[in-house]
Design an enzyme around this catalytic site. Structure first.
Site, PDB file in Angstrom:
ATOM      1  N   TYR A 181      17.999  58.595   8.566  1.00 26.70           N
ATOM      2  CA  TYR A 181      17.294  59.718   9.195  1.00 26.70           C
ATOM      3  C   TYR A 181      17.658  61.058   8.529  1.00 26.70           C
ATOM      4  CZ  TYR A 181      16.147  62.934  13.094  1.00 26.70           C
ATOM      5  OH  TYR A 181      15.681  63.955  13.873  1.00 26.70           O
TER       6      TYR A 181
ATOM      7  N   ASP B  75      21.358  52.963  -0.681  1.00 21.83           N
ATOM      8  CA  ASP B  75      21.297  52.549   0.727  1.00 21.83           C
ATOM      9  C   ASP B  75      21.246  51.025   0.727  1.00 21.83           C
ATOM     10  OD1 ASP B  75      20.129  54.409   3.383  1.00 21.83           O
ATOM     11  OD2 ASP B  75      20.391  52.237   3.598  1.00 21.83           O
TER      12      ASP B  75
ATOM     13  N   PHE C   3      19.959  49.491   3.519  1.00 21.95           N
ATOM     14  CA  PHE C   3      18.944  49.253   4.552  1.00 21.95           C
ATOM     15  C   PHE C   3      19.503  48.519   5.778  1.00 21.95           C
ATOM     16  CE2 PHE C   3      16.218  49.280   0.584  1.00 21.95           C
ATOM     17  CZ  PHE C   3      15.756  50.578   0.787  1.00 21.95           C
TER      18      PHE C   3
ATOM     19  N   SER D 189      30.623  65.251  12.909  1.00 23.04           N
ATOM     20  CA  SER D 189      29.851  65.343  14.152  1.00 23.04           C
ATOM     21  C   SER D 189      30.535  66.253  15.156  1.00 23.04           C
ATOM     22  CB  SER D 189      29.751  63.941  14.749  1.00 23.04           C
ATOM     23  OG  SER D 189      29.258  63.986  16.062  1.00 23.04           O
TER      24      SER D 189
ATOM     25  N   TYR E 222      33.469  55.149  17.221  1.00 20.99           N
ATOM     26  CA  TYR E 222      32.563  55.921  16.346  1.00 20.99           C
ATOM     27  C   TYR E 222      33.137  57.322  16.128  1.00 20.99           C
ATOM     28  CZ  TYR E 222      28.879  59.273  15.313  1.00 20.99           C
ATOM     29  OH  TYR E 222      28.176  60.320  14.784  1.00 20.99           O
TER      30      TYR E 222
ATOM     31  N   LYS F 256      34.930  59.500  12.665  1.00 23.98           N
ATOM     32  CA  LYS F 256      34.623  60.848  12.164  1.00 23.98           C
ATOM     33  C   LYS F 256      35.908  61.676  12.045  1.00 23.98           C
ATOM     34  CE  LYS F 256      30.220  60.259  11.739  1.00 23.98           C
ATOM     35  NZ  LYS F 256      29.688  60.040  10.390  1.00 23.98           N
TER      36      LYS F 256
ATOM     37  N   ASN G 269      23.128  68.045  17.686  1.00 24.07           N
ATOM     38  CA  ASN G 269      22.215  66.933  17.995  1.00 24.07           C
ATOM     39  C   ASN G 269      20.955  67.017  17.124  1.00 24.07           C
ATOM     40  OD1 ASN G 269      24.031  67.152  20.359  1.00 24.07           O
ATOM     41  ND2 ASN G 269      22.784  65.486  21.141  1.00 24.07           N
TER      42      ASN G 269
ATOM     43  N   ASP H  27      29.681  60.960  28.369  1.00 22.71           N
ATOM     44  CA  ASP H  27      28.945  62.199  28.087  1.00 22.71           C
ATOM     45  C   ASP H  27      29.760  63.426  28.490  1.00 22.71           C
ATOM     46  OD1 ASP H  27      26.614  61.309  26.920  1.00 22.71           O
ATOM     47  OD2 ASP H  27      25.502  61.162  28.805  1.00 22.71           O
TER      48      ASP H  27
HETATM   49  C1  WQD Z   1      21.795  63.907  24.692  1.00 24.22           C
HETATM   50  C2  WQD Z   1      21.711  64.178  26.192  1.00 24.22           C
HETATM   51  C3  WQD Z   1      22.463  62.321  27.532  1.00 24.22           C
HETATM   52  C4  WQD Z   1      19.327  59.481  26.498  1.00 24.22           C
HETATM   53  C5  WQD Z   1      25.322  61.477  20.398  1.00 24.22           C
HETATM   54  C6  WQD Z   1      26.600  61.281  19.631  1.00 24.22           C
HETATM   55  C7  WQD Z   1      26.702  62.312  18.543  1.00 24.22           C
HETATM   56  C8  WQD Z   1      25.523  62.206  17.632  1.00 24.22           C
HETATM   57  C9  WQD Z   1      24.234  62.290  18.403  1.00 24.22           C
HETATM   58  C10 WQD Z   1      25.049  60.219  16.279  1.00 24.22           C
HETATM   59  C11 WQD Z   1      22.936  63.643  26.957  1.00 24.22           C
HETATM   60  C12 WQD Z   1      21.000  62.580  27.765  1.00 24.22           C
HETATM   61  C13 WQD Z   1      20.120  60.610  26.565  1.00 24.22           C
HETATM   62  C14 WQD Z   1      18.548  59.110  27.619  1.00 24.22           C
HETATM   63  C15 WQD Z   1      19.414  61.016  28.808  1.00 24.22           C
HETATM   64  N1  WQD Z   1      25.740  61.031  16.881  1.00 24.22           N
HETATM   65  N2  WQD Z   1      20.163  61.356  27.700  1.00 24.22           N
HETATM   66  N3  WQD Z   1      18.621  59.904  28.739  1.00 24.22           N
HETATM   67  O1  WQD Z   1      25.294  61.902  23.424  1.00 24.22           O
HETATM   68  O2  WQD Z   1      24.867  64.347  22.888  1.00 24.22           O
HETATM   69  O3  WQD Z   1      25.335  62.742  21.061  1.00 24.22           O
HETATM   70  O4  WQD Z   1      24.225  61.377  19.502  1.00 24.22           O
HETATM   71  O5  WQD Z   1      24.254  59.842  15.705  1.00 24.22           O
HETATM   72  O6  WQD Z   1      27.855  62.114  17.824  1.00 24.22           O
HETATM   73  O7  WQD Z   1      27.700  61.416  20.495  1.00 24.22           O
HETATM   74  O8  WQD Z   1      23.177  62.620  22.198  1.00 24.22           O
HETATM   75  O9  WQD Z   1      20.767  62.126  22.385  1.00 24.22           O
HETATM   76  O10 WQD Z   1      22.451  60.420  23.221  1.00 24.22           O
HETATM   77  O11 WQD Z   1      22.123  62.530  24.483  1.00 24.22           O
HETATM   78  O12 WQD Z   1      19.420  61.678  29.860  1.00 24.22           O
HETATM   79  O13 WQD Z   1      17.830  58.092  27.628  1.00 24.22           O
HETATM   80  O14 WQD Z   1      20.592  63.416  26.699  1.00 24.22           O
HETATM   81  O15 WQD Z   1      23.093  61.973  28.742  1.00 24.22           O
HETATM   82  O16 WQD Z   1      23.176  64.545  27.993  1.00 24.22           O
HETATM   83  P1  WQD Z   1      24.747  62.917  22.522  1.00 24.22           P
HETATM   84  P2  WQD Z   1      22.074  61.848  23.038  1.00 24.22           P
END
Ligand code: WQD
Length: 342
Positions: free
Chosen positions: A14, A34, A36, A127, A152, A156, A182, A301
């Site tokens: 991504y 990569d 894949f 991250s 994970y 990092k 994010n 979270d």
């Molecule tokens: C964001 C918010 C959820 C899904 C993680 C990793 C970080 C990075 C990105 C990797 C939170 C809420 C989510 C859903 C929801 N790594 N949510 N319903 O947890 O902040 O970060 O991903 O690639 O290192 O920790 O991202 O997008 O999972 O969540 O309500 O179905 O959305 O609780 O508050 P996060 P997220």
């Protein structure tokens, strides 16, 4: 003068695919590798379509040191961007060895070969997860890291420490860690974007799949947090802006502007958005419905985290530019492209 070449591991992923496009557009040559394992060859096709030309690509597993060595033998590059890693927080809790093995062995191979071949610059994908549940917000690069709450996240932190040690010990090694908040959205062409496998863990892919009718209802994890609307606050950074931060960091390294051997930058917008705000904004700008319900908190979270981006703004000369509305439009355009929705 010949162009600078950058090796990009995980370049079909991504963030890797968007960064490949941004680097070539900025005038760099790229070599993409990569395996894949969590991406598709279609990402490379999308990159080539956007750029209107072929790129140098090799299907290589970065955990396979001898295969990786061939890449170092074949290409002359001074800079490596290392994206290749597993990234599912939940899976890392049940399969920690898979994460430590893949994320750390691939990284060690890259660093060892860089040292052996005398290649100086490495940009590492870190991250915001390293900040954990920070006491003071927004977080700066000086904010103390919290103990990782998942394997994970631990990979990092360990990788940051390895880089710091290597840059201190080896005269010819320079490192930058970018701490992503994010990442969301997709390229404006809708030819590349996020390709989650199975049920998405992250919020925006779940939102777009629900809008497309693939998921029935989005669960909002927690509505009783100590935040303005009770849902979590995050710093959602557009993936094209994030890609440009890599270009700025590579320029800093290749032009000898680094002030220390190892530098860290937050890459976010600096503005928090709640889960509810993101969902309603998505529905408004795209004119689609996203059925959602409030459910209990998701374990692990943090209530809120967003970036102080002063250092990246002033030192890298980089700033997030795309509006959240454009980003959310691009996320929906990408989902529609994937599903063949008009
Ligand atoms: C964001 C918010 C959820 C899904 C993680 C990793 C970080 C990075 C990105 C990797 C939170 C809420 C989510 C859903 C929801 N790594 N949510 N319903 O947890 O902040 O970060 O991903 O690639 O290192 O920790 O991202 O997008 O999972 O969540 O309500 O179905 O959305 O609780 O508050 P996060 P997220």
């Amino acid at each position: 003068m010949s162009k600078e070449t950058v090796l990009i591991s995980g370049g079909a992923g991504y963030i890797g695919s968007h960064t490949t496009v941004a680097l070539v557009e900025a005038g760099f040559d790229v070599v993409v590798i990569d395996n894949f394992s969590n991406s598709e060859p279609s990402a490379i096709e999308g990159v080539e379509k956007i750029l209107g030309r072929k790129i140098d690509f090799m299907e290589v597993d970065t955990c396979d040191k001898e295969a990786l060595r061939k890449v170092f033998e074949k290409y002359q590059f001074n800079t490596v961007i290392h994206f290749a890693a597993y990234k599912a927080v939940g899976e890392s809790m049940t399969e920690p060895l898979k994460y430590y093995q893949n994320n750390l062995v691939s990284y060690m191979n890259i660093l060892e070969l860089m040292k052996e071949f005398g290649r100086p610059n490495i940009l590492f994908s870190s991250s915001a997860t390293v900040y954990g549940n920070a006491e003071v917000l927004p977080v700066t690069e000086q904010t103390p890291r919290q103990p990782a709450t998942s394997p994970y996240g631990n990979t990092k932190q360990i990788a940051e420490d390895i880089l710091s040690d290597c840059c201190r010990a080896y005269e010819g090694m320079w490192g930058i860690a970018l701490r992503y908040f994010n990442p969301i959205g997709a390229h404006p062409s809708a030819l590349i974007g996020e390709l989650p496998r199975g049920v998405p863990n992250n919020l925006v892919p779940f939102v777009t799949q629900t809008a497309a009718g693939i998921r029935e209802c989005l669960s909002v994890f927690g509505s009783d947090y100590d935040t303005p609307d009770g849902t979590c606050l995050r710093d959602y950074i557009d993936v094209v802006d994030l890609a440009k931060a890599h270009v700025a960091a590579v320029r800093r390294m290749t032009s000898g502007k680094m002030e220390r051997k190892y530098e860290i930058f937050n890459v976010g917008t600096g503005s928090p958005l709640s889960v509810l705000e993101l969902i309603t904004r998505f529905m408004d700008v795209n004119g689609v419905d996203v059925p959602y319900k409030m459910v209990g908190r998701r374990s692990g979270d943090v209530p809120a985290v967003w970036a102080d981006t002063t250092l990246a703004n002033n030192t890298l000369g980089w700033k997030a530019e795309r509006s959240i509305d454009d980003t959310l439009r691009s996320a929906w355009a990408w989902e529609k492209h994937l599903r063949g929705i008009q």
